[in-house]
Design an enzyme around this catalytic site. Structure first.
Site, mmCIF file in Angstrom:
data_model
loop_
_atom_site.group_PDB
_atom_site.id
_atom_site.type_symbol
_atom_site.label_atom_id
_atom_site.label_comp_id
_atom_site.label_asym_id
_atom_site.label_seq_id
_atom_site.Cartn_x
_atom_site.Cartn_y
_atom_site.Cartn_z
ATOM 1 N N LYS B 22 -16.977 -7.501 -104.001
ATOM 2 C CA LYS B 22 -16.061 -6.547 -103.398
ATOM 3 C C LYS B 22 -15.781 -6.920 -101.964
ATOM 4 C CE LYS B 22 -17.369 -2.198 -104.275
ATOM 5 N NZ LYS B 22 -17.745 -0.809 -103.905
ATOM 6 N N ALA B 27 -16.991 -4.497 -94.861
ATOM 7 C CA ALA B 27 -17.943 -5.519 -95.283
ATOM 8 C C ALA B 27 -17.542 -6.156 -96.594
ATOM 9 C CB ALA B 27 -19.328 -4.887 -95.432
ATOM 10 N N ASP B 144 -20.451 9.112 -96.550
ATOM 11 C CA ASP B 144 -19.396 8.619 -97.441
ATOM 12 C C ASP B 144 -19.743 9.022 -98.867
ATOM 13 O OD1 ASP B 144 -17.999 5.299 -98.183
ATOM 14 O OD2 ASP B 144 -17.179 7.332 -98.399
#
Lengths: 175, 237
Positions: B22, B27, B144
């Site tokens: 990803k 990041a 998050d």
């Protein structure tokens, strides 16, 4: 009988671990480590949960050594320091290094892949019986480990003792 | 110079061989092998649009906060991936790879699609409420909370289902009910927008949260207040 492993991050190195019980010459061995006759880290197996714990310490120590950021003076003392959950160097040596009265020792060697390691030479210096590294669980003191690393029973709900120990080693500098 | 190059080369050259799974704004996430184990590596790459000194300080702070929050959760018995190694020079975190798991997001989506056993999702909501209550009682704010950041480990029976929280990149320590309320609000928004027709399920989650947390009433009160703020909301007191 010894355990040799590679480090994916540092493919030029190899880590070898040797475990001995019924050791009668701990004092001599300590002297040999200090004067350089034995080029390795001499660790007290009572504080070791698993060989993986040693690998994690060695990986961190080599990383710091390569980036010039070690807290101690040599790679081997840095491996011992990396095992400790605290930043107090002398405490780390006291708890994780061997003392004159110890009857078991775990020797950790780090060497370049191309170097041939004379393991028999090192084995001959130890007055004790060599056993496979996976048997460190026979020699360790789980209660002492839990106390030093401050592992509470609730933490074991989310992982093993090894997980708890390794996590603390990895996060020591910021926790 | 050659020495410095080889010093800097180890983690980046290792990452070249690893499998990137990803890339986000903050990041890149890779999967690899580390000391014989399957790991996830989170690399906070340098942001060229930032001033370099600011970038370094901010990236380092984000890395340390993430790692600190994970340890804090684990110490309290809340499942989060084990941290194996942190490289502060390249800001990479080497974490346990939670294999044989599915994100709660995918799980809810497939459960809704196959329309089986609503009781199962109720139990899931209970568990999520419980784990968040524990986390907030430890004064850890995730920052998050979404159903993509919760993993359900397969294999266990309903009652023993294991939830693992991941991605603590925006997390911090706070005792304020306001911060906890906002944390839950973020989850509510993400939950309801990702999973249609789950209002009652989320209600159940909040009920479980209230029942499991010692400090929940102040937090729920703040959650209600926060709901009244924001876009398209009238702040008429």
């Amino acid at each position: 009988m010894h355990l040799t492993q590679d480090l994916e991050l540092f493919p030029e190195y190899t880590v070898t671990q040797l475990l001995f019980k019924d050791v009668k010459n701990a004092t001599e061995l300590r002297k040999m480590a200090v004067n350089g006759e034995i080029k390795g880290a001499l660790i007290n197996p009572s504080m070791v949960v698993d060989a993986f714990q040693i690998l994690v310490a060695a990986n961190k120590a080599i990383h710091l050594h390569k980036s010039g950021k070690m807290k101690t003076r040599s790679l081997y003392s840095e491996i011992i320091f990396s095992l400790s959950p605290t930043s107090n160097i002398s405490e780390a040596f006291k708890r994780f290094g061997i003392s004159d009265s110890d009857s078991a020792v775990l020797i950790v060697l780090v060497h370049n892949k191309d170097e041939t390691l004379n393991i028999d030479n090192i084995i001959s210096k130890v007055d004790g019986q060599q056993i496979t590294v996976d048997r460190v669980s026979d020699l360790n003191d789980v209660a002492k480990i839990k106390k030093l690393y401050k592992v509470a029973p609730q933490e074991e709900k989310c992982g093993s003792l090894l997980d708890a120990v390794v996590c603390r080693m990895a996060t020591k500098d910021v926790a | 110079m050659a020495h410095t190059d080889s010093v800097k080369a180890s983690v980046p050259s290792y990452l070249k061989e690893a499998q990137m799974i990803k890339q986000g704004a903050e990041a890149r996430v890779y999967r690899g092998t580390f000391l014989g184990r399957s790991v996830i590596i989170k690399e906070r790459f340098p942001k060229l649009y930032r001033h370099p000194e600011v970038d370094e300080k901010l990236t380092r702070r984000r890395t340390t906060q993430e790692v600190r929050s994970i340890l804090r959760c684990r110490r309290a018995g809340i499942s989060a991936p084990v941290v194996y190694f942190v490289d502060y020079t390249t800001h990479c975190i080497f974490l346990e790879d939670i294999i044989h798991s599915v994100s709660v997001r995918d799980h809810i989506a497939s459960a809704q699609a196959s329309e089986q056993n609503p009781q199962h999702l109720q139990t899931l909501a209970d568990k999520i409420g419980e784990i968040l209550a524990q986390m907030h009682d430890e004064d850890v704010i995730h920052g998050d909370l979404t159903t993509s950041n919760m993993l359900l480990v397969s294999g266990a029976e309903d009652q023993n289902m294991k939830l693992v929280l991941i991605d603590f990149g925006l997390s911090y320590i706070s005792a304020l009910p306001e911060d906890k309320g906002v944390d839950l609000y973020v989850l509510e928004k993400a939950f309801l927008s990702t999973h249609p027709r789950t209002e009652t399920l989320f209600e159940r989650l909040l009920k479980s949260y209230s029942a499991s947390s010692k400090k929940s009433s102040a937090v729920i009160k703040k959650l209600d207040e926060v709901r009244l703020r924001g876009r398209k909301r009238s702040m008429v007191g």
